[in-house]
Every structure is written in structure tokens, then in C-alpha cells.
Design an enzyme around this catalytic site. Structure first.
Site, PDB file in Angstrom:
ATOM      1  N   ARG A 224       9.259  80.557  57.765  1.00 33.83           N
ATOM      2  CA  ARG A 224       8.338  81.597  57.269  1.00 33.83           C
ATOM      3  C   ARG A 224       6.883  81.120  57.407  1.00 33.83           C
ATOM      4  O   ARG A 224       6.003  81.899  57.749  1.00 33.83           O
ATOM      5  CB  ARG A 224       8.643  81.927  55.796  1.00 33.83           C
ATOM      6  CG  ARG A 224       9.901  82.752  55.623  1.00 33.83           C
ATOM      7  CD  ARG A 224      10.059  83.244  54.194  1.00 33.83           C
ATOM      8  NE  ARG A 224      10.528  82.225  53.268  1.00 33.83           N
ATOM      9  CZ  ARG A 224      11.819  81.970  53.010  1.00 33.83           C
ATOM     10  NH1 ARG A 224      12.756  82.647  53.625  1.00 33.83           N
ATOM     11  NH2 ARG A 224      12.161  81.034  52.145  1.00 33.83           N
ATOM     12  N   PHE A 241      16.845  91.969  60.231  1.00 27.69           N
ATOM     13  CA  PHE A 241      17.756  91.411  59.223  1.00 27.69           C
ATOM     14  C   PHE A 241      16.897  90.773  58.132  1.00 27.69           C
ATOM     15  O   PHE A 241      17.026  89.593  57.821  1.00 27.69           O
ATOM     16  CB  PHE A 241      18.711  90.370  59.827  1.00 27.69           C
ATOM     17  CG  PHE A 241      19.536  90.880  60.973  1.00 27.69           C
ATOM     18  CD1 PHE A 241      20.710  91.588  60.737  1.00 27.69           C
ATOM     19  CD2 PHE A 241      19.143  90.671  62.285  1.00 27.69           C
ATOM     20  CE1 PHE A 241      21.483  92.055  61.792  1.00 27.69           C
ATOM     21  CE2 PHE A 241      19.905  91.138  63.342  1.00 27.69           C
ATOM     22  CZ  PHE A 241      21.075  91.832  63.100  1.00 27.69           C
ATOM     23  N   SER A 264      19.949  96.365  56.179  1.00 27.29           N
ATOM     24  CA  SER A 264      20.941  97.401  55.876  1.00 27.29           C
ATOM     25  C   SER A 264      21.402  97.412  54.418  1.00 27.29           C
ATOM     26  O   SER A 264      22.011  98.379  53.977  1.00 27.29           O
ATOM     27  CB  SER A 264      22.163  97.238  56.791  1.00 27.29           C
ATOM     28  OG  SER A 264      22.779  95.996  56.535  1.00 27.29           O
ATOM     29  N   ASP A 303      17.158  87.134  62.519  1.00 27.57           N
ATOM     30  CA  ASP A 303      17.880  86.209  61.625  1.00 27.57           C
ATOM     31  C   ASP A 303      19.138  86.891  61.074  1.00 27.57           C
ATOM     32  O   ASP A 303      19.211  87.227  59.885  1.00 27.57           O
ATOM     33  CB  ASP A 303      16.931  85.793  60.480  1.00 27.57           C
ATOM     34  CG  ASP A 303      17.540  84.740  59.571  1.00 27.57           C
ATOM     35  OD1 ASP A 303      18.495  84.059  59.990  1.00 27.57           O
ATOM     36  OD2 ASP A 303      17.053  84.591  58.429  1.00 27.57           O
ATOM     37  N   CYS A 343      23.153  81.202  62.066  1.00 26.75           N
ATOM     38  CA  CYS A 343      23.530  80.375  60.908  1.00 26.75           C
ATOM     39  C   CYS A 343      25.041  80.185  60.865  1.00 26.75           C
ATOM     40  O   CYS A 343      25.630  80.094  59.806  1.00 26.75           O
ATOM     41  CB  CYS A 343      22.978  80.950  59.613  1.00 26.75           C
ATOM     42  SG  CYS A 343      23.452  82.640  59.297  1.00 26.75           S
TER      43      CYS A 343
HETATM   44  C1  LIG Z   1      20.584  85.644  57.224  1.00 31.42           C
HETATM   45  S1  LIG Z   1      20.145  86.991  56.237  1.00 31.42           S
HETATM   46  C2  LIG Z   1      18.436  87.189  56.580  1.00 31.42           C
HETATM   47  C3  LIG Z   1      17.540  86.349  55.698  1.00 31.42           C
HETATM   48  C4  LIG Z   1      16.067  86.662  55.818  1.00 31.42           C
HETATM   49  N1  LIG Z   1      15.576  86.487  57.156  1.00 31.42           N
HETATM   50  C5  LIG Z   1      15.218  85.806  54.864  1.00 31.42           C
HETATM   51  O1  LIG Z   1      14.571  84.844  55.324  1.00 31.42           O
HETATM   52  O2  LIG Z   1      15.239  86.081  53.661  1.00 31.42           O
HETATM   53  C6  LIG Z   1      20.874  88.336  57.106  1.00 31.42           C
HETATM   54  C7  LIG Z   1      20.565  89.715  56.525  1.00 31.42           C
HETATM   55  O3  LIG Z   1      21.058  90.703  57.438  1.00 31.42           O
HETATM   56  C8  LIG Z   1      21.515  91.826  56.697  1.00 31.42           C
HETATM   57  N2  LIG Z   1      22.390  92.578  57.607  1.00 31.42           N
HETATM   58  C9  LIG Z   1      23.668  92.315  57.952  1.00 31.42           C
HETATM   59  N3  LIG Z   1      24.094  93.180  58.915  1.00 31.42           N
HETATM   60  C10 LIG Z   1      23.039  93.999  59.192  1.00 31.42           C
HETATM   61  C11 LIG Z   1      22.834  95.063  60.118  1.00 31.42           C
HETATM   62  N4  LIG Z   1      23.809  95.448  60.965  1.00 31.42           N
HETATM   63  N5  LIG Z   1      21.640  95.664  60.155  1.00 31.42           N
HETATM   64  C12 LIG Z   1      20.647  95.284  59.296  1.00 31.42           C
HETATM   65  N6  LIG Z   1      20.768  94.266  58.416  1.00 31.42           N
HETATM   66  C13 LIG Z   1      21.952  93.618  58.365  1.00 31.42           C
HETATM   67  C14 LIG Z   1      22.171  91.217  55.491  1.00 31.42           C
HETATM   68  O4  LIG Z   1      22.237  92.154  54.426  1.00 31.42           O
HETATM   69  C15 LIG Z   1      21.223  90.038  55.195  1.00 31.42           C
HETATM   70  O5  LIG Z   1      20.237  90.441  54.290  1.00 31.42           O
END
Ligand SMILES: C[S@@+](CC[C@H](N)C(=O)[O-])C[C@H]1O[C@@H](n2cnc3c(N)ncnc32)[C@H](O)[C@@H]1O
Length: 402
Positions: A224, A241, A264, A303, A343
Site C-alpha cells: 500500500r 478486489f 463483491s 489482489d 496469495c
Molecule cells: C485478497 S483480498 C483483497 C485485499 C485488499 N487488496 C486489501 O489490501 O485490503 C480479496 C478480495 O476479493 C474479494 N472478491 C472475491 N471474489 C471477487 C470477485 N469475483 N469480484 C470482486 N471481488 C471479489 C473478496 O471479498 C476479498 O475482499
């Protein structure tokens, strides 16, 4: 200067360990333990002498009686024993090792120069701190503990007695992997409302009880910071994401002229709107957004959640990563920076780079790798435990056409 999450030392009594059962390994399976690998997998076990219960400390011996160490037994896990002592040592009846390792984990973080200017930090990172099954995160005045083994659940009270005076925290919340019934306050009180943390000049609301992981992705702190540095005032940034807007807020902090974030999950989206007002927050599916929205961006964070939780998911995960990169590259301006992450432990750095290359070739884009990215120092990796590596990131630059 000692940061606010480090307090006075403590000592208190713990339960005595009973006489130990012994896990005997199959012929030829001693080597990883001689090299202090912290796991005994079920396939390495020949037989168990005694009748250990889930969460008991057991002794581990090689096929010819060599004493290899002691660890926590879990008959229901593929990881049958998680080691916390090696060699001809026997179990420590007072479990002083627990106190010593917790104190050590907190002590070095307290003065580490790379962990300043944040009140949200991982205090204990399981095997990385010699404490298998225990993760502890500090969020301002509160702690969130993630206990992933029966043995650590049994020790919960003792861990709370150690942590409370050491950290001076107002309250600690216990979270598990499997059963929500066991989630509860370990000590003090933990509000059901989000709490605010301050990380390198950014303020985020974090839902300690219900948010993903322990409430926030502490492992992306340094990324970040990089995102903020890359977000110059003429930059249009995209946080894909985005969860609660970690990267989106960093882009705003850097002065980006426009920031779009796509997520999402409704609870995460709501916190995102609270954390980063002024960001265009899209509640929806990332692949769908990338197919429909035709804008191009100068700075993109990609991410996604772990696509390969098990080894057998790796091929499908690689296809999903490739598709995502194909679409993300279509939304990237020439000269854009892309911070891209996997990850999934099972998708290693080399494989991840190959997948990104394959997407770039299909998209007709030329990419430079400007750097590799990973978890910050409060998420240490034990060299004896390569399985602890899970976050692979690349800082990529889209080369302008000649
Ligand atoms: C690894 S986390 C991201 C963390 C974020 N970058 C942070 O630093 O706080 C992945 C995120 O993707 C979201 N997610 C999962 N599938 C998704 C999709 N198809 N479209 C949008 N978001 C999605 C999850 O709810 C989760 O919040």
C-alpha cells in the site's frame, strides 16, 4: 521509542503436562525433523504409542527410536503433529517455551525500524515465530487471535494471561478456522462495531469480529505504501478486489486524480465507502467490471482471493490468473504500473511469473518486472518451513510501444 502495543512483562501459572504418548515415524521419515521442519504429516506416522487426545503434547521418535522432539497432536488433521521442540528434549511441563516465544515475538517487533508508524501489526505469525497454530494481530487497542489447532485452543486462557500485560490491550477477540461457536472475547471487551486503525498516515475502519482474515490485510502494508508513492496527482488508479479499500485509500493519499475500487462483498464494500469517501466504489464482480468498463488506468492493484487452496486446484487457478491479467492489461495505459498478487502457497513465484508472461503475450503487451513484492517483516517466514510462504507479488510496468 517503544511503541504503544508493547507493555510490561508477565509471569503466571499454567497447567502441567501429563505423561507423553509417542508418535513413531515410518522408516526414512526422520530427515525433515532433523532439519527442524515443524510438521509431521499423517503419511509419515507408523504408529502411536499411548492414547493421546486431540491437543495433547506428544513425543516424536524415528523408526529406530531416535528422539526427534515434541509437538502438538491433532488426529483429525493431515498435519498430525506441529513441533515446538526438537532433538532429545522432552516436554516442558510448565510450557515456559510459550511465554518465551511470545515475549520474543513482541520484543523484536517493538523496535524494528520497518514496523514503525502503524498501530496495526501482526504480533505473532504462527510457525514464523515458532508458535504453530497461533496468529495474533494488534489493531489499535485491541487484539485478534486466530487459533488453528486444538492445542492452541486449549492454551487460549494462558495465552490471554501472557498477552494482556505484555500488550496493555483493552480487549482480545478469539477467532477460529472452523467453528464460529468458539469465537468469543478472550479478555476485556471487544466492540461489535468497527474500530479505527492508523497505518502510515491512512485511517481505516476494521471489523475485528466479522471481517475477512482477522479484519484487515496487514500483509499488504508495504505494498500500500508503494501504491501511494506511485499515485501521482495525474494518475488514474484502479483497486481490483479492494476489500475495505486498502489500496484505494493509499492512491487517494498519493493524490491520484481518480480512484476506482471494485469489490463483491457487501460488508467490505460498505467499509470501503466509509474508509475512502471520494473513491468510485463499485459493488460487483471484477471480471465483469473489466469486460464492461472501457476506461484505462495508470496504476492498478490486482489482489484476488487465493484461487488454489489445494494442490489439485493449481491448473484451474493458473487459468483464472491468466484471464484476469489478460483483462487487466486491456485496461492499462501504456506506461502503467500494475501491482499483481497471488496469495496461494501452491502457486509459487516462478509459476506466477509464467502465468503473467503468458497473459502478456496473448494481450500483445510488453511487461517489465520492476520488483517483487511480499509480506512485510511482521509476517516472518521460518527458513525451515517453506510452506509458510504464500504471498507472491510483482510490480510490473507496461512498456510503451516503440
Ligand atoms: C485478497 S483480498 C483483497 C485485499 C485488499 N487488496 C486489501 O489490501 O485490503 C480479496 C478480495 O476479493 C474479494 N472478491 C472475491 N471474489 C471477487 C470477485 N469475483 N469480484 C470482486 N471481488 C471479489 C473478496 O471479498 C476479498 O475482499
Amino acid at each position: 521509542m517503544t511503541p504503544p502495543w508493547f507493555g510490561a512483562s508477565s509471569t503466571s501459572s499454567v497447567a502441567k503436562a501429563s505423561s507423553l504418548a509417542t508418535v513413531h515415524l515410518r522408516e526414512g521419515r526422520e530427515r525433515p525433523l532433523r532439519r527442524e521442519h515443524p510438521w509431521v504429516l499423517s503419511g509419515s506416522v507408523d504408529h502411536v504409542e499411548g492414547d493421546p487426545e486431540s491437543g495433547d503434547v506428544v513425543r516424536v521418535e524415528g523408526a529406530h527410536g531416535e528422539r526427534l522432539g515434541v509437538g502438538d497432536y491433532d488426529p483429525d488433521s493431515q498435519i498430525r503433529v506441529r513441533m515446538h521442540g526438537f532433538g532429545p528434549t522432552d516436554a516442558d511441563p510448565d510450557e515456559d517455551w510459550l511465554l518465551a516465544r511470545i515475549e520474543a515475538a513482541l520484543a523484536w517487533r517493538a523496535t524494528h525500524p520497518a514496523l514503525r508508524d502503524t498501530d496495526a501489526i501482526r504480533l505473532i505469525h504462527a510457525e514464523g515465530d515458532g508458535l504453530p497454530g497461533l496468529s495474533v494481530d494488534r489493531y489499535a487497542d485491541w487484539l485478534v487471535l486466530k487459533l488453528t489447532t486444538p492445542a492452541m485452543w486449549r492454551r487460549a486462557q494462558r495465552i490471554g494471561e501472557i498477552l494482556q500485560p505484555l500488550t496493555g490491550a483493552q480487549g482480545a477477540w478469539l477467532r477460529g478456522d472452523t467453528s464460529v461457536q468458539t469465537e468469543r472475547a478472550l479478555f476485556g471487551s471487544v466492540a461489535d462495531e468497527p474500530v479505527q486503525i492508523h497505518e502510515r498516515g491512512r485511517a481505516y475502519w476494521v471489523d475485528l469480529r466479522h471481517g475477512q482474515k482477522t479484519g484487515f490485510y496487514l500483509d499488504q502494508r508495504d505494498a500500500r505504501d508503494l501504491f501511494r508513492r506511485l499515485a501521482a496527482p495525474d494518475v488514474r488508479a484502479l483497486d481490483l478486489f479492494s476489500f475495505t479499500g486498502g489500496f484505494a485509500l493509499a492512491a487517494q493519499q498519493g493524490g491520484a486524480r481518480e480512484v476506482v475500487a471494485v469489490e463483491s462483498s457487501l460488508p467490505a464494500h460498505k467499509l470501503l465507502c466509509r474508509n475512502a469517501p471520494g473513491v468510485e466504489a463499485v459493488l460487483g464482480d471484477v471480471p465483469e467490471f473489466l469486460r464492461k468498463d472501457e476506461r484505462r488506468f495508470d496504476l492498478i492493484a490486482l489482489d484476488p482471493p487465493p484461487f488454489a487452496r489445494r494442490k489439485r486446484d493449481v491448473s484451474a487457478a493458473c487459468r483464472a490468473y491468466k484471464d484476469l491479467h489478460l483483462w487487466a492489461l486491456r485496461r492499462a495505459q501504456p506506461g502503467a504500473h500494475l501491482l499483481s498478487f497471488s496469495c496461494s502457497h501452491h502457486v509459487g513465484a516462478e509459476l506466477f511469473a509464467k502465468v503473467v508472461l503468458s497473459a502478456a503475450l496473448d494481450a500483445g503487451a510488453e511487461l517489465q518486472v520492476l520488483g517483487t513484492l511480499g509480506a512485510p517483516p511482521d509476517h516472518p517466514l521460518a527458513l525451515t518451513h517453506p510452506q509458510g510462504a504464500y504471498l507472491n507479488g510483482l510490480l510490473l510496468r507496461v512498456v510503451e510501444p516503440a
